[in-house]
Design a protein around this motif. Structure first.
Motif, mmCIF file in Angstrom:
data_model
loop_
_atom_site.group_PDB
_atom_site.id
_atom_site.type_symbol
_atom_site.label_atom_id
_atom_site.label_comp_id
_atom_site.label_asym_id
_atom_site.label_seq_id
_atom_site.Cartn_x
_atom_site.Cartn_y
_atom_site.Cartn_z
ATOM 1 N N TYR A 54 0.917 -1.200 0.102
ATOM 2 C CA TYR A 54 -0.008 0.049 -0.083
ATOM 3 C C TYR A 54 1.042 1.277 -0.012
ATOM 4 C CZ TYR A 54 -3.831 3.121 1.264
ATOM 5 O OH TYR A 54 -4.614 4.245 1.267
ATOM 6 N N ARG A 72 2.618 1.777 -3.364
ATOM 7 C CA ARG A 72 1.518 2.230 -4.582
ATOM 8 C C ARG A 72 1.506 3.596 -4.393
ATOM 9 N NH1 ARG A 72 -3.620 3.680 -4.362
ATOM 10 N NH2 ARG A 72 -4.710 3.628 -6.218
ATOM 11 N N SER A 73 1.537 4.280 -3.088
ATOM 12 C CA SER A 73 1.477 5.610 -2.986
ATOM 13 C C SER A 73 2.659 6.368 -3.502
ATOM 14 C CB SER A 73 1.152 5.887 -1.470
ATOM 15 O OG SER A 73 0.044 5.336 -1.007
ATOM 16 N N HIS A 95 -15.546 -3.120 -3.667
ATOM 17 C CA HIS A 95 -15.102 -3.266 -2.283
ATOM 18 C C HIS A 95 -15.829 -4.352 -1.336
ATOM 19 C CE1 HIS A 95 -13.489 -2.583 1.619
ATOM 20 N NE2 HIS A 95 -14.553 -1.971 2.189
ATOM 21 N N VAL A 128 -5.532 -1.777 -3.924
ATOM 22 C CA VAL A 128 -6.023 -1.324 -2.396
ATOM 23 C C VAL A 128 -6.920 -2.275 -1.810
ATOM 24 C CG1 VAL A 128 -7.126 0.692 -1.491
ATOM 25 C CG2 VAL A 128 -5.731 0.886 -3.238
ATOM 26 N N GLU A 129 -7.909 -2.683 -2.517
ATOM 27 C CA GLU A 129 -9.031 -3.918 -2.091
ATOM 28 C C GLU A 129 -8.003 -4.901 -1.752
ATOM 29 O OE1 GLU A 129 -12.302 -5.783 -0.937
ATOM 30 O OE2 GLU A 129 -11.857 -3.714 -1.274
ATOM 31 N N CYS A 178 -4.978 -4.995 -0.534
ATOM 32 C CA CYS A 178 -4.239 -4.442 0.904
ATOM 33 C C CYS A 178 -5.169 -4.632 1.929
ATOM 34 C CB CYS A 178 -3.634 -3.369 0.430
ATOM 35 S SG CYS A 178 -2.460 -3.413 -0.591
ATOM 36 N N ILE A 227 -8.230 1.083 6.373
ATOM 37 C CA ILE A 227 -8.712 2.510 5.872
ATOM 38 C C ILE A 227 -10.079 2.908 6.396
ATOM 39 C CG2 ILE A 227 -8.868 3.825 3.724
ATOM 40 C CD1 ILE A 227 -7.170 1.702 2.315
ATOM 41 N N ASP A 257 -6.940 10.693 -2.737
ATOM 42 C CA ASP A 257 -6.302 9.473 -2.296
ATOM 43 C C ASP A 257 -5.129 9.641 -1.462
ATOM 44 O OD1 ASP A 257 -5.934 6.938 -1.491
ATOM 45 O OD2 ASP A 257 -5.787 6.289 -3.649
ATOM 46 N N ASN A 269 -2.226 8.406 -2.128
ATOM 47 C CA ASN A 269 -1.375 8.522 -3.198
ATOM 48 C C ASN A 269 -0.796 9.815 -3.658
ATOM 49 O OD1 ASN A 269 -3.421 9.147 -5.397
ATOM 50 N ND2 ASN A 269 -3.654 6.812 -5.470
#
Length: 396
Positions: free
Chosen positions: A95, A98-99, A164, A188-189, A191, A198, A249, A251
């Motif tokens: 996660y 990715r950001s 999600h 993201v899902e 993770c 989150i 987000d 990111n």
């Protein structure tokens, strides 16, 4: 006298010509096939199965046989609803990586041009765009040249979304719930299901495992957490909506660094960490993909939304043909042409396209910014001496 003179002249001339021809012949013949590049499937072709069809049939027969016996089937994590504890740090690293990748790419696109074909969707990184005639789709030009327009982050890192799930081992999303359940980036899902919390996307964390008896899942825990009230925050479909989807987000964090090469190096390391970590998570946490379209669903089974428009979707009533996903379905790489030491201002030409290598667009972006490329892309980079136009005739 004359034959011996001809023989000496031949021995003197042939080695130099042989070196010139065999040099390019060796470079092209040994690297004539792009390794590890996913094949672009036709509309009627199905994605290759990760597990063979015979193995899938064997597992199906075994599950049907186990359901006939009324006894408990021992489930391991994460099939029993619990998290795999050793993979929680990996999920957090993916996660965060990715950001960092998105932050690096969003900064580099301001310095390195990205082009996209408005007809076929091909991508090119760098200025000027190439002149290779590979635009061969409906509506393309008769010369098969690309119609380039300015691209952005979405062309380098295509977004793959997934529904999600509040409960990953619960029932699948139905077609009527299509607009009630949020779609978020699939990675993201993954993770979230692997242990990342989150607040905007609540998920159920079990403290006791579920039980499987005769093929049926039995859960003795309460259905919803205590801080969510049924009459206020839960629809009758069973999906909580107590959240506000943030437009910004994580990111989107800014990277305060003026050195473009340092940004590219950090982005390259984060890209490798993200792909490697996602592959580890996918070994335990199942991810499904449609065999004919790019749809992805993170979880042990796919959803039931009838939005497939791929090959023979009428026969399936719009249902997706779910199968096990790979990392290329989950994080699709967009391959672009790559050469070593490209001369500025000179585009890649169509006559020498077989000598050019290929790299994922995000890797090519980091490479042009000064980051070293990993050895795993050595087979597709094809870092060889590209012959000039007048030298092409010497290639065997």
């Amino acid at each position: 006298m004359l034959p011996s003179l001809v023989q000496r002249i031949t021995q003197f001339l042939i080695p130099q010509q042989t070196y010139t021809t065999t040099r390019f012949h060796h470079l092209y013949s040994t690297l004539s096939i792009y390794d590890n590049i996913p094949k672009k499937l036709k509309k009627f072709e199905r994605k290759p199965l990760v597990t063979s069809i015979n193995e899938l049939k064997r597992r199906g027969r075994q599950r049907r046989k186990e359901r006939q016996n009324v006894k408990e089937i021992i489930l391991q994590s994460p099939e029993n609803g619990l998290l795999v504890q050793k993979l929680i740090p990996v999920a957090k690293q993916v996660y965060a990586a990715r950001s960092e990748v998105l932050s690096s790419v969003s900064r580099l696109v301001n310095f390195i041009a990205i082009y996209s074909c408005s007809i076929c969707g091909d991508v090119h990184v760098g200025d000027p765009p190439h002149k290779i005639k590979t635009c061969n789709v409906r509506g393309s030009l008769s010369s098969k040249e690309h119609s380039w327009v300015k691209g952005g982050i979405e062309h380098v890192l295509p977004l793959v979304e997934s529904f999600h799930l509040y409960d990953r081992i619960g029932r699948a999303v139905s077609h009527n719930e299509m607009l009630l359940v949020d779609r978020i980036p699939a990675i993201v899902e993954l993770c979230i299901q692997a242990g990342v919390d989150i607040p905007e996307y609540p998920t159920r964390r079990r403290t006791f495992p579920v039980y499987c008896v005769a093929g049926r899942i039995i859960d003795f825990e309460k259905r919803f957490p205590k801080d969510i009230y049924l009459e206020k925050d839960i629809e009758e479909y069973g999906f909580p909506y107590k959240k506000k989807r943030s437009d910004q987000d994580t990111n989107s964090m800014e990277m305060h660094c003026d050195d473009i090469q340092a940004v590219a190096v950090r982005g390259m390391k984060a890209w490798k960490k993200m792909c490697t970590g996602a592959s580890k998570l996918m070994e335990k946490y199942a991810v499904q993909t449609c065999g004919y379209c790019p749809e992805v669903q993170v979880g042990p089974k796919g959803h039931k939304v009838r939005n497939c428009q791929a090959y023979k979707h009428q026969m399936r009533d719009g249902q997706h043909e779910w199968q096990e996903a790979t990392i290329n379905d989950f994080v699709p790489p967009v391959y672009v042409y790559h050469i070593r030491d490209q001369q500025p201002g000179k585009p890649l030409v169509n006559e020498l396209k077989r000598y050019y290598g290929m790299l994922p667009a995000v890797v090519e972006l980091f490479s042009q910014a000064g980051a070293p490329v990993e050895k795993i892309y050595g087979h597709t980079m094809r870092d060889v001496v590209v012959p000039d136009m007048d030298e092409e005739k010497w290639v065997v």
